[in-house]
Design an enzyme around this catalytic site. Structure first.
Site, PDB file in Angstrom:
ATOM      1  N   GLN A  54      65.034  11.275  66.694  1.00 50.46           N
ATOM      2  CA  GLN A  54      63.626  11.029  66.425  1.00 50.46           C
ATOM      3  C   GLN A  54      63.371  10.389  65.062  1.00 50.46           C
ATOM      4  O   GLN A  54      62.309   9.805  64.860  1.00 50.46           O
ATOM      5  CB  GLN A  54      62.843  12.333  66.544  1.00 50.46           C
ATOM      6  N   HIS A  74      66.626   1.456  76.349  1.00 52.93           N
ATOM      7  CA  HIS A  74      67.064   0.062  76.499  1.00 52.93           C
ATOM      8  C   HIS A  74      67.153  -0.383  77.953  1.00 52.93           C
ATOM      9  O   HIS A  74      67.001  -1.563  78.245  1.00 52.93           O
ATOM     10  CB  HIS A  74      68.420  -0.139  75.814  1.00 52.93           C
ATOM     11  N   ASP A  87      65.401   2.973  67.823  1.00 52.19           N
ATOM     12  CA  ASP A  87      66.411   2.121  67.188  1.00 52.19           C
ATOM     13  C   ASP A  87      66.330   2.166  65.667  1.00 52.19           C
ATOM     14  O   ASP A  87      67.349   2.161  64.972  1.00 52.19           O
ATOM     15  CB  ASP A  87      66.247   0.665  67.655  1.00 52.19           C
ATOM     16  N   ARG A 112      65.675  22.157  58.399  1.00 51.86           N
ATOM     17  CA  ARG A 112      66.380  22.179  59.673  1.00 51.86           C
ATOM     18  C   ARG A 112      66.450  20.760  60.226  1.00 51.86           C
ATOM     19  O   ARG A 112      65.418  20.130  60.456  1.00 51.86           O
ATOM     20  CB  ARG A 112      65.669  23.096  60.667  1.00 51.86           C
ATOM     21  N   ASN A 201      69.294  23.203  70.847  1.00 53.12           N
ATOM     22  CA  ASN A 201      67.844  23.270  70.762  1.00 53.12           C
ATOM     23  C   ASN A 201      67.228  23.208  72.158  1.00 53.12           C
ATOM     24  O   ASN A 201      67.449  22.267  72.903  1.00 53.12           O
ATOM     25  CB  ASN A 201      67.314  22.098  69.939  1.00 53.12           C
ATOM     26  N   GLU A 202      66.460  24.240  72.493  1.00 51.63           N
ATOM     27  CA  GLU A 202      65.650  24.270  73.717  1.00 51.63           C
ATOM     28  C   GLU A 202      66.434  23.920  74.981  1.00 51.63           C
ATOM     29  O   GLU A 202      66.252  22.853  75.571  1.00 51.63           O
ATOM     30  CB  GLU A 202      64.435  23.353  73.572  1.00 51.63           C
ATOM     31  N   ASN A 344      60.986  27.955  69.257  1.00 48.79           N
ATOM     32  CA  ASN A 344      60.080  26.820  69.086  1.00 48.79           C
ATOM     33  C   ASN A 344      58.819  27.137  69.881  1.00 48.79           C
ATOM     34  O   ASN A 344      58.878  27.311  71.102  1.00 48.79           O
ATOM     35  CB  ASN A 344      60.706  25.526  69.600  1.00 48.79           C
ATOM     36  N   TYR A 346      54.570  26.332  70.547  1.00 48.02           N
ATOM     37  CA  TYR A 346      53.419  25.447  70.365  1.00 48.02           C
ATOM     38  C   TYR A 346      52.177  25.964  71.077  1.00 48.02           C
ATOM     39  O   TYR A 346      51.135  26.129  70.478  1.00 48.02           O
ATOM     40  CB  TYR A 346      53.753  24.036  70.868  1.00 48.02           C
ATOM     41  N   GLU A 414      60.419  25.885  65.136  1.00 53.18           N
ATOM     42  CA  GLU A 414      59.467  24.771  65.253  1.00 53.18           C
ATOM     43  C   GLU A 414      58.087  25.329  65.538  1.00 53.18           C
ATOM     44  O   GLU A 414      57.932  26.249  66.340  1.00 53.18           O
ATOM     45  CB  GLU A 414      59.809  23.813  66.402  1.00 53.18           C
TER      46      GLU A 414
END
Length: 520
Positions: A54, A74, A87, A112, A201-202, A344, A346, A414
């Site tokens: 990311q 791509h 990219d 992290r 992660n997750e 994590n 939200y 998170e």
């Protein structure tokens, strides 16, 4: 990030009456009330989090291999909302010193970040280690330690080497060996200085969204089958990486190794037994299938889910269940393989079988449990379609974990808010204040919450949403080749919370110029 499972919206008045019963019964003070004077403990860790694909960019630079997100953007650009790629992203590969400077501006004690498997092992296999990739992470780690910021490394945050995906990825039973080999390279190079690791992660988003649906790479969409094979393999892979650290590197260097799960706040739609049971089934389908093998008393997959999938599989003509439990030897090998519960968090929802519709594929894990979800019509909507601000959701999530696993150490690895951009981000400020007040509620009740990592340090490539959704404390100008980072109001507010260890609802930044305080 995590994806919504959808559901109708029902009137607020009915839901809020239920929420008072469900969410506030264990809290002596009024839900949502800001109580000044409460402070986070001195040893409570404040940090921020990012992920390699990311932010890093440099997707094919210095020997890095292709990963599944490189391949997706791509070969199938229409899968991304704005047809963008990672990219270049935030260009952190070249601008890591600015990233560390931002951490110093915020005053965080920990950062992290995840490693790119294919930057370290270009083919995914450990026969060739890319020294340029190792050097990049050495540089970042040393820069953090130079300023007394503790690095916490996530080995895997969704960017599997494409060569491994072509061999089946997380559906290949050998993937655990490949992951252990990769983990060994990481530990060999970094565990002398890094004292906290997260293996994966997750896993729900890896397995359910990547293999059971088509909302994360590799978009396999093998519903009702792929997510269950993946869940089994990823638990064994995690355990291999944990045991390697625990047996070889922890005795030499100390430190800890954990596992991070996405956990929604889930409450029953009504106080009926059916709706309470629906919460349990949804919990099992969304996250306990991944965490129970590690944290539950008996190990293995959740009993009720195993029974439901076996029953559904037989009715659908399968010769065996689509969800195969672990052997007793495997259960013992996986159980206890985490030094902490990384969560994590939200959003949240209300659950009931009465809300279930036939919108889900057959077979699928949602069809297996036949539970539907809804949200209140006055929960604030974030930029992300799956994300609504549920009252006191951090506290609810901490209680769900505590009630299931006891006094396990918890880190919120998170938590944050998505917007469409802009510097003056009042919704994000309100979200952080509410979330951290909710965390204080959990601490007041004796829940073993050890730290909090805001998502995210800066705007980044938000998977299939591209750059249309922004989670950053710092805004990134993607039109500028320099990828200029500018602090939002939320950055100043989070800095003030870290510095004072309190949530002050009246605090307003005195200027829009971010500086580094003495000691950082």
């Amino acid at each position: 990030m995590i994806s919504s499972l959808g559901g109708p919206v029902i009137p607020n008045s009915y839901i809020m009456k239920l929420l008072v019963l469900v969410l506030c019964s264990a809290v002596a003070l009024t839900c949502g009330e800001v109580r000044q004077g409460r402070k986070f403990p001195d040893d409570f860790v404040f940090g921020v989090a990012t992920a390699s694909y990311q932010i890093e960019g440099a997707w094919d630079e210095d020997g890095k291999g292709e990963n599944i997100w490189d391949y997706l953007v791509h070969t199938n650009p229409d899968a991304i909302a704005d047809r963008s790629t990672g990219d270049v992203a935030c260009d952190s590969y070249h601008k890591y010193k600015r990233d560390v400077e931002m951490l110093r501006e915020l005053g965080v004690g920990s950062y992290r970040f995840s490693l790119s498997w294919s930057r370290i092992l270009p083919s995914g296999f450990a026969n060739h280690v890319n020294e340029a990739g190792i050097q990049y992470y050495n540089n970042l780690i040393d820069e953090l330690l130079k300023y007394n910021i503790d690095p916490i490394i996530t080995l895997y945050h969704w960017d599997l080497p494409q060569k491994l995906q072509e061999l089946g990825g997380w559906l290949n039973p050998l993937v655990g060996d490949w992951f252990e080999d990769y983990a060994r390279v990481v530990y060999e190079h970094f565990s002398d200085r890094v004292k906290s690791f997260i293996t994966i992660n997750e896993p729900a988003q890896v397995c359910y969204e990547g293999y059971g649906t088509d909302t994360k790479a590799p978009l396999l969409n093998a519903t009702g089958i792929g997510e269950y094979i993946c869940a089994r393999n990823i638990a064994l892979a995690h355990a291999k990486a944990y045991h390697l650290y625990n047996n070889v590197y922890k005795p030499k260097y100390g430190g800890e190794c954990g596992y991070t799960f996405a956990v929604d706040s889930t409450a029953p739609l009504t106080d009926s037994e059916e709706d309470k049971y629906a919460v349990e089934l949804l919990t099992q389908q969304q996250w306990a299938i991944y965490s129970d093998p590690v944290f539950s008393k008996d190990g293995g997959f959740p009993k009720e889910l195993l029974e439901l999938v076996a029953k559904k599989s037989a009715a659908q003509g399968f010769p065996r269940s689509r969800l195969i439990d672990f052997t007793e030897e495997e259960k013992a090998y996986i159980r206890g393989t985490s030094d902490f519960f990384g969560v994590n968090h939200y959003s949240g929802s209300l659950a009931s079988p009465s809300l279930y519709t036939s919108q889900y594929a057959v077979p699928s894990s949602m069809d297996d449990i036949e539970v539907g979800q809804t949200v209140s019509d006055d929960w604030l909507q974030a930029a992300s379609s799956w994300f609504q601000k549920m009252p006191n959701s951090v506290y609810i999530t901490m209680k769900l974990i505590q009630n299931r696993y006891g006094d396990v150490p918890i880190y919120i690895t998170e938590n944050g808010w998505s917007s469409y951009g802009g510097i003056d981000d009042e919704d994000r400020v309100d979200y952080y204040r509410s979330a951290l007040e909710s965390a204080l509620d959990a601490l007041d009740e004796g829940i073993n919450l050890k730290g909090y990592y805001a998502w995210s340090l800066m705007d980044n490539f938000e998977w299939l949403a591209g750059y249309t959704e922004r989670f950053g404390l710092y805004q990134v100008d993607y039109d500028d080749p320099e990828r200029t980072r500018t602090p939002r109001k939320s950055a100043f507010v989070y800095k003030h919370i870290i510095k004072t260890r309190m949530v002050d609802p009246d605090y307003e930044p005195e200027s829009n110029v971010m500086t580094i305080d003495e000691g950082h």
